[in-house]
Each structure stands twice: as structure tokens, then as C-alpha cells.
Design a protein around this motif. Structure first.
Motif, mmCIF file in Angstrom:
data_model
loop_
_atom_site.group_PDB
_atom_site.id
_atom_site.type_symbol
_atom_site.label_atom_id
_atom_site.label_comp_id
_atom_site.label_asym_id
_atom_site.label_seq_id
_atom_site.Cartn_x
_atom_site.Cartn_y
_atom_site.Cartn_z
ATOM 1 N N ASP A 100 2.714 -1.488 4.576
ATOM 2 C CA ASP A 100 2.054 -0.277 4.371
ATOM 3 C C ASP A 100 3.350 0.863 4.035
ATOM 4 O OD1 ASP A 100 1.200 2.627 4.257
ATOM 5 O OD2 ASP A 100 -0.390 1.903 5.458
ATOM 6 N N SER A 129 -3.429 0.211 -3.349
ATOM 7 C CA SER A 129 -3.189 -1.259 -2.495
ATOM 8 C C SER A 129 -2.762 -2.184 -3.934
ATOM 9 C CB SER A 129 -4.125 -1.866 -1.444
ATOM 10 O OG SER A 129 -4.090 -0.855 -0.317
ATOM 11 N N ARG A 172 0.870 -1.326 -0.012
ATOM 12 C CA ARG A 172 0.109 -0.066 -0.009
ATOM 13 C C ARG A 172 0.785 1.324 0.104
ATOM 14 N NH1 ARG A 172 -4.189 -0.042 4.700
ATOM 15 N NH2 ARG A 172 -5.517 -1.336 3.176
ATOM 16 N N GLN A 194 -7.440 2.282 0.590
ATOM 17 C CA GLN A 194 -7.692 1.759 1.733
ATOM 18 C C GLN A 194 -8.640 0.301 1.725
ATOM 19 O OE1 GLN A 194 -7.058 2.870 4.657
ATOM 20 N NE2 GLN A 194 -5.755 4.623 3.778
ATOM 21 N N ALA A 195 -8.480 -0.264 0.666
ATOM 22 C CA ALA A 195 -9.266 -1.521 0.253
ATOM 23 C C ALA A 195 -8.786 -2.455 1.566
ATOM 24 C CB ALA A 195 -9.048 -2.143 -0.822
ATOM 25 N N GLN A 196 -9.611 -3.026 2.200
ATOM 26 C CA GLN A 196 -9.103 -4.062 3.220
ATOM 27 C C GLN A 196 -8.691 -5.403 2.676
ATOM 28 O OE1 GLN A 196 -9.911 -3.734 6.431
ATOM 29 N NE2 GLN A 196 -8.988 -5.726 6.935
#
Length: 447
Positions: free
Chosen positions: A49, A23, A9, A38-40
Motif C-alpha cells: 500500500d 490497485s 495500491r 479497495q479491491a481484495q
């Protein structure tokens, strides 16, 4: 998305459709998706990150002299590929010289592959060589997976890789055209070089005068004429003379299949700054004046120049004597190409997206590596993580090149390579490479 094992990410992902916060999902060594920032992450996937560090496609350097086997005191696959990994390069294509034997037969190619296989920290492919008398070897080399063929139009600097005469060049190009192959050319006219005053002593001005721009211009004009006649695909190596750019642009408009590269040293260094006796700056063709450098940048901006690759050509320190006539001509920069180019690019208002195109996407396209050179689904998960605003001072002792001789010593460069990833595995972390996991590559058939 169930098989995703890794997500990288960043707020600055250099994708094939622009820079975006995203991501990047990875499974089985390939990119499977470029997701919203911000996708899970899928269940079980490891999230890395990177914050505001830029995520670039791993660099593809198609012009590297590894010199192994035969001249491993100059460089070798372990040291060269460690340097590549530390510098954000995930794929390199090795030149057919200055190894012994040169890669001019299938037997020599297999010898080189045997040496490279256990040592490679990055993916490695190979150029074949076109030399006098080896036209019958070109088809077997092509079938064995070399990415194309390199030739010289004047002495190469090593006796075991002679230059082609005009008749030999014509015969080699005819054969390569029939194969649908690529000829890459050190393009300087031997008669003009022979007619110039030979360099001797420490003055850089004398060396520069011995390799006039017109030698490049005339050789490229001749190469264009041959490519037109044979309908062949040709590529100009390490273009130094910006005066040749209009010739290349006009040939392309006419439909001639010609591409061209330049190198970090031609884009970042100038003849005016080379001290006398500083033969770490010696290369052929040479580093030219600042105005010529400006014109090369214009050629990149208007796409006449396709790509930027290192022409990493190292040697032992003793071969870099203070005499420009005697010293080995080659600049070692494999580990420093990305920050060197980015330092000058940012000063001129260019973007990381452009740098990624010049140093990753375009070189991958040149040699037909369809799984390299971009951050998009289906590509190899090869990445360079760069801190673009951070600077560092080049210390030769920090380089992984076998011989820490560099024209960049003491220079402050922007763009710190935080880490390098090959097929989703981190292969270098803050300049320290991990264990070798690179693969040997072969030319892929046309899609």
C-alpha cells in the motif's frame, strides 16, 4: 487472477486512461489488471500500500551515454544503471558513442552487450551509429536488434565517431529508409557553427554565441527535406532552439515522419542563471534564455515535442575545466530527470499524467517498446513510486553517477523517488539500488 503475486495500491495511479485510485495486480513480471482501489487482493498475493504516493510507469530514457567499454572512468553500466534505478528510470537506450569501440558494427555491439549484461540494474537497449563508410554495416546492425541509428552533422567531440557529410547523410538515410529503420540526429549546421566565434575562456555568453539557434534551425530544415525525399523516419535529438518548432509542426502536417525530443536541462535551466566558469552547465546545443525555455514548454503542451529524455553525457571532473572552449560538453542528469522536470512542470500547472507521457509513454513509442511506458494490463510491471509534494536539495555525493558533477547541485527539487520496480521486483528503495536484474533489449518487429 489466481497467479497474482503482487498488488500495488495507491490513491494516485497514473494509468493510460488517467489518474485514479487503484490497485495494480502483477503476475509473472507483467501487469494483469488495474483494479478498484479497495479491491481484495487475490489469496496469497503480497499487498504493498503506497498510500498517497503516485505510481507512475517506469521512465524510459532513450538518450543515455554510458561510455562503457572504453571510457569507464567517465561512466559505466553499473554506475549508470544504478543511477537510473534510483531516479525511477527502468529502461534506457545507450548511445553508440562515447564508448570505445563505438557501436558502428555488429562486433562492437556484441562487445558492448557482453559488458552490459552482468551489470545492468535496469533494462538496456542500444542505438547503432551511422558514420562515414559504414553503410554496409547498417543492415546487419538493424537485424541484430539496435533501435535505430545515430549520426552527427558536425564533429561529435570524439575522433572515433566522425560526422556525416551531406552526401554520406543522404546515403545512410536512404539505406535506413529501406530497412524501415529510424535515424536520430544531432542537428546543428556545421557551416554556421564554424562561422561563429569560437568560445574561449569562462564567459557563458561567449559559449552561447558560438552555438546560434540558426544552426539548429537550418540543420532541422535540411533533415526535413531529406526525410520527405526518402520517405524516411527521423528524430531530432536534444532540441534546444524553440525557433525550430514551427518547422517540425509544419512538416508533420505535410506527412513527414519526424519526431523530436528535448531534455530536462533545457526545460529547467536558463542561460541567464549560468555563472561564468560553471562548465557543469555546458552542453551542445546549449542551454538558452528563459524565453526560449518558455517556448519549449509550449511545444510540449501542443505535442510538437514528443518526449523528454536526459542526454546523460558525463565525464571526469577534470574535463569540466572553467574554460567553456575546452571543457567537455555534456550534462549528467540521469538520476535527477524526473524530479527536475516535475519541479518545473508543477510550477507551470502541468500534471503528473503529462510528465509520465513525456518521459515514459512517448519514449517507449519512439523505439517501439510495446511492453513499456504505461500502466495497463499486458505491460511490464515497471513502476516509479513518487512523492510529488516532497522536496529535497541535490547533493552530488548522493548521486550514483560515477562522477558526481551536476548542474543541479544545491537546487531544491520536488518529487522524491521512493522506490523503483522492474517487472514486479523492487530495484531501488529510497535511492538505494538492489542487485542488478536488468535485461538486454532488442528492437521488436513491427506489430
Amino acid at each position: 487472477m489466481a497467479d497474482v503475486g503482487l498488488v500495488l495500491r495507491s490513491t494516485r495511479v497514473i494509468t493510460s486512461s488517467g489518474v485514479r485510485a487503484a490497485s495494480v495486480a502483477v503476475a509473472g513480471g507483467r501487469i494483469t489488471a488495474v483494479l478498484p482501489h479497495q479491491a481484495q487482493p487475490p489469496g496469497g498475493a503480497r499487498l504493498v500500500d503506497l498510500g498517497d504516493d503516485a505510481l507512475l510507469p517506469g521512465l524510459v530514457d532513450t538518450h543515455v551515454h554510458v561510455n562503457d567499454p572504453g571510457r569507464t572512468a567517465w561512466e559505466g553500466f553499473t554506475s549508470a544503471t544504478r543511477a537510473a534505478a534510483a531516479g525511477g528510470v527502468t529502461t534506457l537506450i545507450d548511445m553508440p558513442l562515447n564508448s570505445i569501440p563505438p557501436t558502428t558494427t555488429v562486433r562492437a555491439l556484441e562487445a558492448k552487450r557482453a559488458v552490459a549484461r552482468p551489470q545492468a540494474h535496469v533494462d538496456v537497449g542500444f542505438w547503432g551509429g551511422a558514420v562515414p563508410g559504414n553503410v554496409p554495416e547498417l543492415k546487419p546492425l538493424h537485424q541484430a536488434g539496435v533501435f535505430g541509428f545515430k549520426c552527427f552533422l558536425l564533429p561529435s567531440g570524439v575522433d572515433e565517431f566522425p560526422q556525416l557529410s551531406p552526401a554520406e547523410l543522404d546515403a545512410a538515410l536512404a539505406e535506413i529508409a529501406d530497412l524501415g529503420g529510424l535515424l536520430v540526429v544531432h542537428a546543428e549546421d556545421p557551416r554556421l557553427i564554424a562561422g561563429a566565434a569560437a568560445p574561449s575562456g569562462p564567459r557563458y555568453a561567449d559559449f552561447l554565441a558560438s552555438r546560434p539557434r540558426e544552426a539548429e534551425n537550418r540543420a532541422i530544415a535540411g533533415l526535413i527535406a531529406l526525410a520527405r525525399r526518402h520517405r524516411a523516419r527521423v528524430h531530432v535529438l536534444h532540441l534546444s532552439s524553440a525557433e525550430a518548432l514551427p518547422l517540425i509542426a509544419a512538416a508533420r502536417r505535410e506527412g513527414v515522419r519526424i519526431t523530436a525530443e528535448t531534455c530536462p536541462h533545457f526545460l529547467t535551466l536558463t542561460a541567464e542563471e549560468v555563472p561564468d566558469g560553471a562548465t557543469e552547465f555546458k552542453c551542445c546545443p546549449p542551454i538558452r534564455e528563459a524565453a526560449n525555455r518558455d517556448a519549449l514548454w509550449a511545444g510540449l503542451a501542443d505535442t510538437t515535442l514528443d518526449c523528454v529524455v536526459s542526454d546523460h553525457s558525463p565525464c571526469t571532473a577534470d574535463l569540466k575545466s572553467a574554460d567553456f572552449g575546452r571543457a567537455w560538453g555534456g550534462i549528467a542528469s540521469l538520476q535527477l530527470g524526473l524530479p527536475a522536470v516535475w519541479t518545473e512542470a508543477r510550477r507551470r500547472g502541468h500534471t503528473l499524467e503529462e510528465v509520465a507521457r513525456w518521459m515514459s509513454t512517448a519514449p517507449a513509442q519512439l523505439v517501439g517498446l510495446r511492453t513499456k511506458g504505461a500502466i495497463e494490463p499486458g505491460r511490464d510491471a515497471d513502476f516509479a513510486v513518487l512523492a510529488p509534494e516532497e522536496s529535497f536539495t541535490v547533493r552530488p555525493a548522493d548521486l550514483h553517477h560515477r562522477n558526481p558533477v551536476t548542474a543541479y547541485a544545491g537546487k531544491t527539487l520536488y518529487g522524491l523517488v521512493r522506490s523503483t520496480w522492474l517487472r514486479g521486483t523492487k530495484i531501488a528503495d529510497h535511492g538505494t539500488p538492489t542487485e542488478p536484474t536488468g535485461r538486454l533489449l532488442e528492437r521488436q518487429p513491427e506489430a
